[in-house]
Motif scaffolding. Structure first.
Motif, mmCIF file in Angstrom:
data_model
loop_
_atom_site.group_PDB
_atom_site.id
_atom_site.type_symbol
_atom_site.label_atom_id
_atom_site.label_comp_id
_atom_site.label_asym_id
_atom_site.label_seq_id
_atom_site.Cartn_x
_atom_site.Cartn_y
_atom_site.Cartn_z
ATOM 1 N N ALA A 61 -1.853 19.363 -10.683
ATOM 2 C CA ALA A 61 -0.446 19.153 -10.621
ATOM 3 C C ALA A 61 -0.159 17.582 -10.612
ATOM 4 O O ALA A 61 0.841 17.071 -11.219
ATOM 5 N N HIS A 62 -0.857 16.919 -9.779
ATOM 6 C CA HIS A 62 -0.715 15.490 -9.505
ATOM 7 C C HIS A 62 -0.907 14.744 -10.953
ATOM 8 O O HIS A 62 -0.178 13.820 -11.295
ATOM 9 N N GLN A 63 -2.061 14.976 -11.397
ATOM 10 C CA GLN A 63 -2.667 14.427 -12.758
ATOM 11 C C GLN A 63 -1.490 14.686 -13.871
ATOM 12 O O GLN A 63 -1.153 13.913 -14.717
ATOM 13 N N LYS A 64 -1.066 15.909 -14.018
ATOM 14 C CA LYS A 64 0.022 16.146 -14.925
ATOM 15 C C LYS A 64 1.266 15.328 -14.615
ATOM 16 O O LYS A 64 1.825 14.868 -15.630
ATOM 17 N N ALA A 65 1.558 15.474 -13.462
ATOM 18 C CA ALA A 65 2.731 14.536 -13.189
ATOM 19 C C ALA A 65 2.831 13.143 -13.348
ATOM 20 O O ALA A 65 3.959 12.478 -13.840
ATOM 21 N N PHE A 66 1.814 12.556 -12.862
ATOM 22 C CA PHE A 66 1.919 11.123 -12.727
ATOM 23 C C PHE A 66 0.498 10.450 -13.713
ATOM 24 O O PHE A 66 0.497 9.249 -13.525
ATOM 25 N N GLN A 67 -0.009 11.167 -14.613
ATOM 26 C CA GLN A 67 -1.086 10.556 -15.519
ATOM 27 C C GLN A 67 -0.501 9.805 -16.290
ATOM 28 O O GLN A 67 0.749 9.543 -16.898
ATOM 29 N N ASN A 68 -1.250 8.481 -16.184
ATOM 30 C CA ASN A 68 -1.089 7.181 -16.926
ATOM 31 C C ASN A 68 0.245 6.565 -16.347
ATOM 32 O O ASN A 68 0.852 5.559 -16.878
ATOM 33 N N LYS A 69 0.958 6.979 -15.433
ATOM 34 C CA LYS A 69 2.106 6.141 -14.960
ATOM 35 C C LYS A 69 1.893 5.094 -14.176
ATOM 36 O O LYS A 69 2.789 4.133 -14.009
ATOM 37 N N TYR A 111 -6.372 11.776 -1.353
ATOM 38 C CA TYR A 111 -6.260 11.931 -3.055
ATOM 39 C C TYR A 111 -5.447 10.876 -3.600
ATOM 40 O O TYR A 111 -5.549 10.241 -4.612
ATOM 41 N N ASN A 112 -3.861 10.998 -3.023
ATOM 42 C CA ASN A 112 -2.902 10.045 -3.505
ATOM 43 C C ASN A 112 -3.406 8.638 -3.754
ATOM 44 O O ASN A 112 -3.294 7.748 -4.485
ATOM 45 N N THR A 113 -3.831 8.322 -2.341
ATOM 46 C CA THR A 113 -4.171 6.918 -2.095
ATOM 47 C C THR A 113 -5.363 6.419 -3.012
ATOM 48 O O THR A 113 -5.358 5.127 -3.600
ATOM 49 N N HIS A 114 -6.263 7.163 -3.225
ATOM 50 C CA HIS A 114 -7.445 7.086 -4.357
ATOM 51 C C HIS A 114 -6.969 6.611 -5.573
ATOM 52 O O HIS A 114 -7.120 5.611 -6.268
ATOM 53 N N CYS A 115 -6.027 7.648 -5.959
ATOM 54 C CA CYS A 115 -5.329 7.462 -7.521
ATOM 55 C C CYS A 115 -4.743 6.119 -7.309
ATOM 56 O O CYS A 115 -4.987 5.323 -8.593
ATOM 57 N N ILE A 116 -3.798 5.704 -6.546
ATOM 58 C CA ILE A 116 -3.159 4.708 -6.610
ATOM 59 C C ILE A 116 -3.705 3.242 -6.463
ATOM 60 O O ILE A 116 -3.311 2.224 -7.060
ATOM 61 N N LEU A 117 -4.523 3.393 -5.477
ATOM 62 C CA LEU A 117 -5.513 1.950 -5.102
ATOM 63 C C LEU A 117 -6.126 1.847 -6.283
ATOM 64 O O LEU A 117 -6.460 0.520 -6.786
ATOM 65 N N GLU A 121 -5.804 -1.802 -8.406
ATOM 66 C CA GLU A 121 -7.017 -2.822 -8.333
ATOM 67 C C GLU A 121 -7.002 -3.364 -9.768
ATOM 68 O O GLU A 121 -7.666 -4.647 -9.975
ATOM 69 N N GLN A 122 -6.440 -2.964 -10.887
ATOM 70 C CA GLN A 122 -6.209 -3.324 -12.278
ATOM 71 C C GLN A 122 -5.184 -4.518 -12.300
ATOM 72 O O GLN A 122 -5.126 -5.259 -13.348
ATOM 73 N N TYR A 131 -2.707 -7.417 -1.407
ATOM 74 C CA TYR A 131 -2.142 -6.491 -0.538
ATOM 75 C C TYR A 131 -1.786 -5.285 -1.083
ATOM 76 O O TYR A 131 -0.676 -4.438 -0.946
ATOM 77 N N LYS A 132 -2.769 -4.598 -1.911
ATOM 78 C CA LYS A 132 -2.456 -3.451 -2.647
ATOM 79 C C LYS A 132 -2.311 -2.252 -1.655
ATOM 80 O O LYS A 132 -1.473 -1.310 -1.967
ATOM 81 N N GLU A 133 -2.658 -2.263 -0.469
ATOM 82 C CA GLU A 133 -2.727 -1.190 0.370
ATOM 83 C C GLU A 133 -1.411 -1.193 0.842
ATOM 84 O O GLU A 133 -0.628 -0.142 1.061
ATOM 85 N N TYR A 134 -0.656 -2.322 1.159
ATOM 86 C CA TYR A 134 0.721 -2.327 1.726
ATOM 87 C C TYR A 134 1.613 -1.950 0.637
ATOM 88 O O TYR A 134 2.525 -1.610 0.802
ATOM 89 N N PHE A 135 1.417 -2.554 -0.602
ATOM 90 C CA PHE A 135 2.159 -2.247 -1.593
ATOM 91 C C PHE A 135 2.345 -0.778 -2.110
ATOM 92 O O PHE A 135 3.404 -0.309 -2.143
ATOM 93 N N MET A 136 1.057 -0.002 -1.805
ATOM 94 C CA MET A 136 1.211 1.180 -2.109
ATOM 95 C C MET A 136 1.875 1.992 -0.934
ATOM 96 O O MET A 136 2.790 2.789 -1.291
ATOM 97 N N ILE A 137 1.750 1.714 0.177
ATOM 98 C CA ILE A 137 2.510 2.252 1.443
ATOM 99 C C ILE A 137 4.110 2.014 1.277
ATOM 100 O O ILE A 137 4.832 2.864 1.440
ATOM 101 N N TYR A 138 4.306 0.859 0.998
ATOM 102 C CA TYR A 138 5.913 0.341 0.805
ATOM 103 C C TYR A 138 6.697 1.068 -0.394
ATOM 104 O O TYR A 138 7.687 1.607 -0.218
#
Length: 173
Positions: A61-69, A111-117, A121-122, A131-138
């Motif tokens: 479901a997550h991949q379908k909703a957010f794939q490549n976004k 799982y979400n953290t892994h996908c976003i980080l 990373e790119q 500060y990718k972790e802070y960016f993700m959280i914010y």
């Protein structure tokens, strides 16, 4: 699609369908394989438990909703991201509530953290990269928490009302 992937797909779709009509406590492996039209062997060749199917259903479901976004950093600060979160929670309410009942919210977070980080990373932006972790959280945790509270509150607002409320909260900050 090979037979194993077909069986997995059938099982996860059956679980999602059953969750719309049945409490997670009432879903058995027998009811799951019957609904999926697969054998118990097909189930155990792919999964060890209903919990494993829940995790797979969430990943799909997550991949379908957010794939490549997540590839575009600007997505995280866009209205599209907010709308996607709301739509994801609206469409997957039963699945998300089942994951909560099985105490799998830490799995979702990981799982979400892994996908976003992995996506962040790119980034070519040195600040975001550092500060990718802070960016993700914010940029993601507040939407997740608001949408999660929304489904726990029986979605008192329409998706559009929830979106407008989030936009208003942003203005108040």
């Amino acid at each position: 699609m090979n037979k194993a992937n077909y069986s997995k797909q059938q099982i996860t779709e059956a679980l999602i369908d059953l969750l719309q009509k049945t409490s997670i406590e009432d879903i058995t492996i027998t009811s799951l394989v019957t609904k999926a039209h697969v054998s118990r062997n097909a189930f155990y060749n792919n999964y060890q438990s209903v919990e494993d199917v829940l995790k797979e259903a969430y990943r799909q479901a997550h991949q379908k909703a957010f794939q490549n976004k997540y590839i575009d950093i600007s997505y995280f600060t866009s209205d599209e991201a907010i709308l996607d979160f709301i739509q994801f929670f609206d469409k997957n309410t039963a699945l998300l509530l089942a994951l909560q009942k099985w105490n799998l919210l830490p799995y979702i977070a990981k799982y979400n953290t892994h996908c976003i980080l992995n996506s962040l990373e790119q980034s070519n932006n040195p600040f975001i990269h550092q500060y990718k972790e802070y960016f993700m959280i914010y940029h993601t945790i507040p939407y997740f928490q608001i949408c999660y509270y929304w489904i726990l509150s029986d979605k008192k607002e329409t998706p559009q009302e929830l979106f407008q409320m989030i936009k208003q909260l942003q203005k108040q900050s």
